[in-house]
Design an enzyme around this catalytic site. Structure first.
Site, PDB file in Angstrom:
ATOM      1  N   HIS A 354       0.810  -1.230   0.000  1.00  0.00           N
ATOM      2  CA  HIS A 354       0.000   0.000   0.000  1.00  0.00           C
ATOM      3  C   HIS A 354       0.835   1.269   0.000  1.00  0.00           C
ATOM      4  O   HIS A 354       0.280   2.358   0.198  1.00  0.00           O
ATOM      5  CB  HIS A 354      -0.922   0.040   1.216  1.00  0.00           C
ATOM      6  CG  HIS A 354      -1.966  -1.029   1.226  1.00  0.00           C
ATOM      7  ND1 HIS A 354      -3.248  -0.830   0.756  1.00  0.00           N
ATOM      8  CD2 HIS A 354      -1.915  -2.310   1.630  1.00  0.00           C
ATOM      9  CE1 HIS A 354      -3.939  -1.953   0.902  1.00  0.00           C
ATOM     10  NE2 HIS A 354      -3.148  -2.864   1.428  1.00  0.00           N
ATOM     11  N   LYS A 542      -8.708  13.680   4.762  1.00  0.00           N
ATOM     12  CA  LYS A 542      -7.804  12.535   4.718  1.00  0.00           C
ATOM     13  C   LYS A 542      -6.815  12.703   5.854  1.00  0.00           C
ATOM     14  O   LYS A 542      -6.787  13.752   6.498  1.00  0.00           O
ATOM     15  CB  LYS A 542      -7.053  12.482   3.388  1.00  0.00           C
ATOM     16  CG  LYS A 542      -6.400  13.831   3.008  1.00  0.00           C
ATOM     17  CD  LYS A 542      -5.717  13.794   1.658  1.00  0.00           C
ATOM     18  CE  LYS A 542      -6.659  13.895   0.482  1.00  0.00           C
ATOM     19  NZ  LYS A 542      -6.802  12.672  -0.286  1.00  0.00           N
ATOM     20  N   ARG A 543      -5.986  11.668   6.141  1.00  0.00           N
ATOM     21  CA  ARG A 543      -4.958  11.832   7.149  1.00  0.00           C
ATOM     22  C   ARG A 543      -4.051  13.007   6.789  1.00  0.00           C
ATOM     23  O   ARG A 543      -3.860  13.320   5.618  1.00  0.00           O
ATOM     24  CB  ARG A 543      -4.129  10.548   7.255  1.00  0.00           C
ATOM     25  CG  ARG A 543      -4.817   9.496   8.080  1.00  0.00           C
ATOM     26  CD  ARG A 543      -5.063   9.943   9.501  1.00  0.00           C
ATOM     27  NE  ARG A 543      -3.825   9.942  10.253  1.00  0.00           N
ATOM     28  CZ  ARG A 543      -3.515   9.079  11.198  1.00  0.00           C
ATOM     29  NH1 ARG A 543      -4.387   8.137  11.536  1.00  0.00           N
ATOM     30  NH2 ARG A 543      -2.370   9.132  11.838  1.00  0.00           N
ATOM     31  N   LYS A 548       0.620  14.409   1.223  1.00  0.00           N
ATOM     32  CA  LYS A 548      -0.746  14.669   0.754  1.00  0.00           C
ATOM     33  C   LYS A 548      -0.961  16.162   0.475  1.00  0.00           C
ATOM     34  O   LYS A 548      -1.936  16.568  -0.121  1.00  0.00           O
ATOM     35  CB  LYS A 548      -1.773  14.159   1.772  1.00  0.00           C
ATOM     36  CG  LYS A 548      -1.751  12.631   1.931  1.00  0.00           C
ATOM     37  CD  LYS A 548      -2.749  12.177   2.985  1.00  0.00           C
ATOM     38  CE  LYS A 548      -2.656  10.689   3.312  1.00  0.00           C
ATOM     39  NZ  LYS A 548      -3.319   9.820   2.307  1.00  0.00           N
ATOM     40  N   THR A 649      -8.713   6.489  -1.696  1.00  0.00           N
ATOM     41  CA  THR A 649     -10.059   5.938  -1.829  1.00  0.00           C
ATOM     42  C   THR A 649     -11.091   7.026  -1.511  1.00  0.00           C
ATOM     43  O   THR A 649     -12.227   6.950  -1.977  1.00  0.00           O
ATOM     44  CB  THR A 649     -10.275   4.729  -0.879  1.00  0.00           C
ATOM     45  OG1 THR A 649      -9.722   5.060   0.398  1.00  0.00           O
ATOM     46  CG2 THR A 649      -9.610   3.490  -1.422  1.00  0.00           C
ATOM     47  N   LYS A 653     -14.894   8.072  -3.104  1.00  0.00           N
ATOM     48  CA  LYS A 653     -16.107   8.374  -2.328  1.00  0.00           C
ATOM     49  C   LYS A 653     -16.653   9.745  -2.715  1.00  0.00           C
ATOM     50  O   LYS A 653     -17.869   9.936  -2.843  1.00  0.00           O
ATOM     51  CB  LYS A 653     -15.790   8.351  -0.819  1.00  0.00           C
ATOM     52  CG  LYS A 653     -15.417   6.980  -0.304  1.00  0.00           C
ATOM     53  CD  LYS A 653     -14.703   7.017   1.047  1.00  0.00           C
ATOM     54  CE  LYS A 653     -13.954   5.705   1.272  1.00  0.00           C
ATOM     55  NZ  LYS A 653     -12.979   5.779   2.366  1.00  0.00           N
TER      56      LYS A 653
HETATM   57  C1  26Q Z   1       3.560   0.369  10.429  1.00  0.00           C
HETATM   58  C2  26Q Z   1       4.464  -0.032  11.409  1.00  0.00           C
HETATM   59  C3  26Q Z   1       4.335   0.442  12.707  1.00  0.00           C
HETATM   60  C4  26Q Z   1       3.289   1.299  13.015  1.00  0.00           C
HETATM   61  C5  26Q Z   1       2.376   1.686  12.033  1.00  0.00           C
HETATM   62  C6  26Q Z   1       2.522   1.239  10.731  1.00  0.00           C
HETATM   63  C7  26Q Z   1       1.560   1.653   9.673  1.00  0.00           C
HETATM   64  C8  26Q Z   1       0.200   1.787   9.976  1.00  0.00           C
HETATM   65  C9  26Q Z   1      -0.708   2.178   8.996  1.00  0.00           C
HETATM   66  C10 26Q Z   1       1.954   1.911   8.382  1.00  0.00           C
HETATM   67  C11 26Q Z   1       1.038   2.292   7.410  1.00  0.00           C
HETATM   68  C12 26Q Z   1      -0.306   2.430   7.706  1.00  0.00           C
HETATM   69  C13 26Q Z   1      -1.338   2.829   6.737  1.00  0.00           C
HETATM   70  C14 26Q Z   1      -1.171   2.964   5.434  1.00  0.00           C
HETATM   71  C15 26Q Z   1      -2.252   3.387   4.544  1.00  0.00           C
HETATM   72  O1  26Q Z   1      -3.348   3.678   4.969  1.00  0.00           O
HETATM   73  N1  26Q Z   1      -2.015   3.424   3.224  1.00  0.00           N
HETATM   74  C16 26Q Z   1      -3.029   3.826   2.276  1.00  0.00           C
HETATM   75  O2  26Q Z   1      -3.698   2.663   1.815  1.00  0.00           O
HETATM   76  C17 26Q Z   1      -4.811   3.001   1.023  1.00  0.00           C
HETATM   77  C18 26Q Z   1      -5.525   1.719   0.669  1.00  0.00           C
HETATM   78  O3  26Q Z   1      -4.787   0.998  -0.277  1.00  0.00           O
HETATM   79  C19 26Q Z   1      -4.381   3.768  -0.214  1.00  0.00           C
HETATM   80  O4  26Q Z   1      -5.532   4.174  -0.914  1.00  0.00           O
HETATM   81  C20 26Q Z   1      -3.548   4.993   0.175  1.00  0.00           C
HETATM   82  O5  26Q Z   1      -3.042   5.610  -0.983  1.00  0.00           O
HETATM   83  C21 26Q Z   1      -2.432   4.576   1.111  1.00  0.00           C
HETATM   84  O6  26Q Z   1      -1.737   5.721   1.559  1.00  0.00           O
END
Ligand code: 26Q
Length: 799
Positions: A354, A542-543, A548, A649, A653
């Site tokens: 991702h 979004k976050r 972003k 995503t 929406k």
């Molecule tokens: C990893 C290790 C330790 C702590 C936290 C994490 C961690 C947690 C969440 C790393 C990444 C995330 C989240 C990533 C994320 O949300 N990515 C998004 O995924 C969406 C679904 O595929 C995409 O549409 C987005 O582009 C992408 O940023």
């Protein structure tokens, strides 16, 4: 009234009587709320048992979706709507004087995720269930989900989100299926007549208790389950240690256990190498795989057909320990030899990436893995040894690429490499992202395993994001094209026929206005700001992350403010709406929130400007809030630096709710562009190759010094807002600007001019909006999961 409605209504009445000794009308709202959820959950449970029976009879292949995050949101409305009982249940409650909306409002979000990745997992559960695929989601029952965001003086503060008290009624504990997970200790290797055997001793045990959250689909017999593991100590005391005088150590397992399922890490697209995070990952992976293998063995008595009957999907690298854990179970618990165990493992795992951001790619220090998971570490070492020697032998020409592919390198375990080596399929989440994975991020792997790499473009469940969140639009669609789109979103394409229908265009405008009013009521209540519902609503939700580029949006806002204030510019009124959580320790992200809030306040106080523009930062963005904000958007801001947003995503929406995208050629924006055509989207900024080229010599200061308009904006940000100082952002922009806000600024402003021109012609803009709705069919998560099922998992729906 249908049978199911009757059943739920009877159960509501019964629960009121049995649990509270009251009839419906005499109960208090909290009691009715509990009865309503409990009765709905009971209906799901019954339906599930019938479905499970069918799955067993057909010996269907099972899909296991492993994810550290499921951003479920609220469930009550979704379940009643999906089950087709909402109207009947609402009517029954009304006879006793209740408004069902009040109960919807009482339900807290199950915020077991950060953002896109977690919400995607939940959309996929909805779609898989609707289409009748047997699937189980696995994750952790975090006691605290994503934090509650409170803005105090413009600064983000985090507060715990304890959701279980009020949403725990959906959780069905299964104490009969508890399993033990082992941490720490030592590994002893012994040569016996059966070859090398290993023994894990001196470990700390943690018990994993499963809680099932049932997932309803729409117009389907299926009910699937999201299994959330909760950690607890095996017993209060280790008597053995206690009697040896190690009193403190004897309670160690309790301390470890009580922390594991306590809280979700609030990191999005950044990796945090914390010991607790590693424990969480192994905890849910081990518990899930133990249960999966046990169930398979009970049914078939062998693992030779494991890959034929099961597929385990790894949602990003967070569950990457599936690779060594499945090996461990097959070898240590079922006596498989390495080669056969590896064959079974690598044929039953599939991995989705991702992100391409290097700070998000997980790498764990060898020492940490070794101490926490000694047996798992020995397996990873052996996977790495065999993998590297295979590459040396067969792909020596890749030279330096070999180091890039090694699983253990530089004292770190590289989790993406482990996933690629241990899975039969690797996919990205949009066309562009999947190409970048092959050409760049995992270039060497793609040379070795060209057939492993594929794309599945993300999707969203339009049942939540259109039908439930925007009932007015859903009704209009139903009236014009029938309700077939609810089950098959391709059908929404028929809405294109109404492009010249004045009545439909007028309805679209009315619906948008009504949705803006609904949002304005919320904002008036929460922010004390009154919105102009005739203004253009320009929305970025979004976050919060540098890539972003909420900052680029803020820069344009400053530019517009200065033009209105000092250059006599008199534009059509616009409302800029933001909502975003920042990771708790992410300073620059919090500074950007502070800047947006400062702009909001300054403009609100300025009578010269406030009739032309407004800025609002809505606190505590979450699924249930997104459902109110998104239907009100005219413009959807998707302005990440090209190449950085894997898919997005929110863009989908917003599109399906009639917002027109203002965006870069990044992630799924590229595919939105292909679907709506260039006249129905506002594209700006550098392309991915242009970004790569400029990155070689990017110097933000030259933009600042060479462009008076940029200089005016950046200088104003520094200290132009009365009483506020943003040296932090000023220095960031002129000295580093890693996502090239300055380089894309002019092109972004020019795109805003094109937006203004289009919006001024209301007929033209409404047609653009209609085109976006009518061409959103491809972004249904029903399509995405069908791609996974047919192209990767090789599974079929239950008959
Ligand atoms: C990893 C290790 C330790 C702590 C936290 C994490 C961690 C947690 C969440 C790393 C990444 C995330 C989240 C990533 C994320 O949300 N990515 C998004 O995924 C969406 C679904 O595929 C995409 O549409 C987005 O582009 C992408 O940023």
């Amino acid at each position: 009234m249908n049978k199911l409605s009757e059943n739920i209504i009877n159960n509501i009445n019964k629960i009121m009587e049995v649990n509270f000794g009251s009839d419906l009308a005499a109960g208090n709202p909290r009691q009715v709320y509990e009865a309503l959820i409990t009765a709905t959950n009971m209906a799901l449970k019954e339906k599930r048992s019938a479905f499970t029976k069918k799955v067993k009879e057909q010996e269907a292949k099972q899909v296991y979706y492993m994810s550290m995050e499921f951003l479920v949101g609220t469930s009550l409305k979704n379940n009643l709507w999906n089950l087709g009982v909402e109207d009947d249940v609402a009517a029954h409650l009304k006879t006793a004087g209740y408004d069902i909306e009040d109960f919807y409002e009482m339900e807290p979000d199950a915020g077991l995720g950060n953002g896109g990745l977690g919400r995607l997992a939940s959309c996929y559960m909805d779609s898989l269930t609707t289409l009748g695929y047997p699937v189980t989601g696995f994750s952790i029952r975090y006691e605290f989900g994503i934090f509650k965001q409170v803005i105090i003086d413009g600064w983000q503060n985090e507060f715990p989100d304890s959701w279980i008290d009020k949403a725990g009624y959906w959780l069905n504990p299964r104490l009969d299926e508890e399993v033990e997970v082992r941490f720490f200790g030592n590994v002893n290797e012994n040569w016996t007549e059966n070859g090398l055997t290993t023994e894990h001793t001196g470990y700390v045990s943690v018990l994993a208790t499963p809680y099932d959250l049932f997932i309803s689909g729409y117009d389907t017999e299926a009910v699937n389950s999201l299994r959330l593991w909760s950690a607890k100590a095996t017993s209060g005391f280790n008597m053995d240690l206690f009697s040896k005088g190690e009193y403190v150590k004897s309670t160690e397992n309790e301390a470890i256990a009580s922390s594991i399922s306590k809280v979700l890490y609030p990191a999005d697209n950044t990796y945090e190498g914390k010991s607790l995070r590693l424990k969480q990952q192994y905890f849910f992976v081990s518990a899930s795989l133990q249960q999966i293998t046990k169930k398979h063995f009970k049914r078939y008595g062998t693992f030779d057909n494991f890959a034929e009957k099961n597929v385990i999907h790894i949602n990003d690298t967070h569950p990457s320990l599936c690779v060594p854990e499945l090996m461990r179970i097959l070898m240590d618990d079922y006596n498989y030899k390495w080669d056969k165990a590896w064959e079974i493992t690598a044929e039953s795992l599939a991995y989705t990436n991702h992100t391409v951001m290097s700070e998000a790619l997980e790498k764990w220090p060898v020492d940490l893995v070794k101490s926490h998971l000694p047996r798992i570490y020995t397996i990873i070492e052996e996977i790495n040894r065999r993998f590297c020697s295979y590459i040396y032998e067969h792909h020596a020409h890749l030279g330096g690429g070999i180091n890039n592919m090694a699983i253990i390198e530089g004292g770190m375990v590289k989790m993406a490499n482990l996933c690629i080596a241990g899975s039969y399929s690797v996919n990205g989440v949009s066309k562009l992202h999947s190409e970048i994975l092959k050409a760049d991020t995992f270039r060497d792997f793609n040379c070795v395993y060209p057939d492993k790499f594929t794309n599945v473009t993300n999707g969203i469940t339009h049942r939540r994001w259109l039908c439930q969140a925007n009932p007015l639009l859903s009704e209009l669609l139903t009236e014009k094209i029938g309700d077939g789109f609810k089950k098959s979103l391709e059908n929404i394409e028929k809405f294109n026929d109404f492009i010249d229908d004045e009545e439909v265009l007028a309805s679209l405008r009315e619906i948008k206005k009504a949705n803006k009013k609904r949002l304005a009521e919320y904002v008036a209540k929460k922010n004390g700001i009154e919105l102009n519902c005739d203004s253009l609503f320009d929305i970025q939700v979004k976050r919060l992350h540098e890539y972003k580029r909420q900052l680029l949006n803020a820069m344009h806002i400053v530019d517009l403010y200065l033009r209105i204030k000092y250059d006599g510019h008199r534009p059509l009124p616009k409302t800029f709406i933001f909502a975003a959580k920042a990771s708790a320790g992410y300073f620059m992200a919090k500074e950007i929130i502070r800047l947006i809030c400062a702009l909001s306040e300054m403009i609100e106080r300025d009578p010269d400007v406030r009739d032309y523009m407004k800025v609002v930062f809505i606190a505590d963005y979450k699924v249930s809030l997104a459902e109110i904000i998104i239907p009100a958007a005219d413009i959807s801001e998707q302005i990440s630096q090209a190449g950085k947003e894997a898919s997005g995503t929110g863009n989908m929406k917003l599109m399906i709710n009639g917002a027109v995208t203002l965006g870069t050629m990044d992630g799924a924006n590229v595919e939105i562009y292909e679907c709506v055509g260039e006249d129905n989207i506002f594209i700006f900024g550098m392309s991915t190759p242009e970004v790569s080229e400029l990155a070689r010599h990017y110097n933000p200061r030259s933009y600042y010094e060479g462009n008076a308009r940029i200089k005016r904006v950046v200088d104003f940000i520094k200290d132009g807002i009365p009483g506020k100082n943003f040296d932090s952002i000023y220095n960031y922009l002129i000295n580093s600007d890693p996502y090239m806000n300055l380089a894309d600024f002019e092109s972004y402003c020019a795109a805003h001019e094109r937006v203004n021109e289009a919006y001024a012609d209301s007929d033209r803009f409404t047609k653009m909006s209609l085109k976006n709705i009518a061409n959103a069919g491809m972004f249904a998560s029903d399509r995405s999961v069908t791609d996974y099922a047919e192209g990767i998992w090789h599974t079929k729906p239950i008959k």
